[in-house]
Design an enzyme around this catalytic site. Structure first.
Site, PDB file in Angstrom:
ATOM      1  N   VAL A 132       0.818  -1.258  -0.117  1.00  0.00           N
ATOM      2  CA  VAL A 132       0.271  -0.077   0.157  1.00  0.00           C
ATOM      3  C   VAL A 132       0.931   1.245   0.059  1.00  0.00           C
ATOM      4  CG1 VAL A 132      -1.868   1.284   1.207  1.00  0.00           C
ATOM      5  CG2 VAL A 132      -1.758  -1.218   1.281  1.00  0.00           C
ATOM      6  N   PRO A 133       1.097   1.889  -1.253  1.00  0.00           N
ATOM      7  CA  PRO A 133       2.480   2.647  -1.275  1.00  0.00           C
ATOM      8  C   PRO A 133       2.249   3.997  -0.794  1.00  0.00           C
ATOM      9  CG  PRO A 133       1.014   2.487  -3.306  1.00  0.00           C
ATOM     10  CD  PRO A 133       0.514   1.626  -2.247  1.00  0.00           C
ATOM     11  N   CYS A 134       2.048   4.068   0.480  1.00  0.00           N
ATOM     12  CA  CYS A 134       2.155   5.419   1.065  1.00  0.00           C
ATOM     13  C   CYS A 134       3.255   6.271   0.834  1.00  0.00           C
ATOM     14  CB  CYS A 134       1.729   5.443   2.640  1.00  0.00           C
ATOM     15  SG  CYS A 134       3.087   4.370   3.615  1.00  0.00           S
ATOM     16  N   HIS A 135       4.365   5.668   0.459  1.00  0.00           N
ATOM     17  CA  HIS A 135       5.580   6.337   0.000  1.00  0.00           C
ATOM     18  C   HIS A 135       5.650   7.204  -1.002  1.00  0.00           C
ATOM     19  CE1 HIS A 135       6.006   2.494  -1.968  1.00  0.00           C
ATOM     20  NE2 HIS A 135       6.828   3.441  -3.043  1.00  0.00           N
TER      21      HIS A 135
END
Length: 154
Positions: free
Chosen positions: A118-121
């Site tokens: 879950v690419p919160c970056h």
């Protein structure tokens, strides 16, 4: 609860799962006992290895993160961010049809328990600056550079 720790360019990555899916992926976690892996943690480990090798741009895993309805809305929107792209908290707030919830989106982003998948970056400040990341700003910068490098090749 199942857990498996893998080595990565960012150090150890801990993968946790329950019967429903992946519940947590954490950067920088030290091994705290023997792994009790499952087919699901092994699948996540394989996909993460391929991601770090630049061979995977989209994860296909069942996810089972604990969170509020709002957090899940934000995390779902994060999951739609394409590999190698970034957006702002305001973009995510608009995407979930709650444009005034920019700060709440930031808070939900910071509570994301499933790093990388879950690419919160991929969420950055509206001015293009790197903003907080639970895995550390150095790791965020590395992940974004890694994705830009392999996105440019495809």
């Amino acid at each position: 609860m199942y857990q498996q720790t893998i080595d990565s360019p960012l150090g150890p990555v801990q993968i946790c799962a329950n019967a429903q899916g992946i519940s947590q992926i954490t950067l920088g976690m030290q091994r705290d006992g023997p792994d009790l892996s499952s087919a699901l943690t092994q699948l996540a480990a394989s996909q993460l290895h391929h991601y770090f090798a630049g061979q995977l741009t989209h994860f296909s895993l069942p996810l089972a993160a604990s969170g509020t309805v709002f957090q899940h809305q934000v995390w779902q929107a994060l999951s739609l961010l394409p590999f190698g792209h970034t957006c702002s908290y305001a973009n995510i707030a608009r995407q979930i049809a709650n444009p005034k919830a920019v700060r709440a989106v930031g808070a939900a982003n910071s509570k994301n328990p499933i790093a990388i998948v879950v690419p919160c970056h991929r969420v950055i400040g509206a001015n293009g600056s790197l903003t907080g990341y639970a895995g550390g700003l150095d790791n965020k910068a590395w992940l974004l550079a890694h994705e830009r490098k392999f996105a440019a090749r495809s």
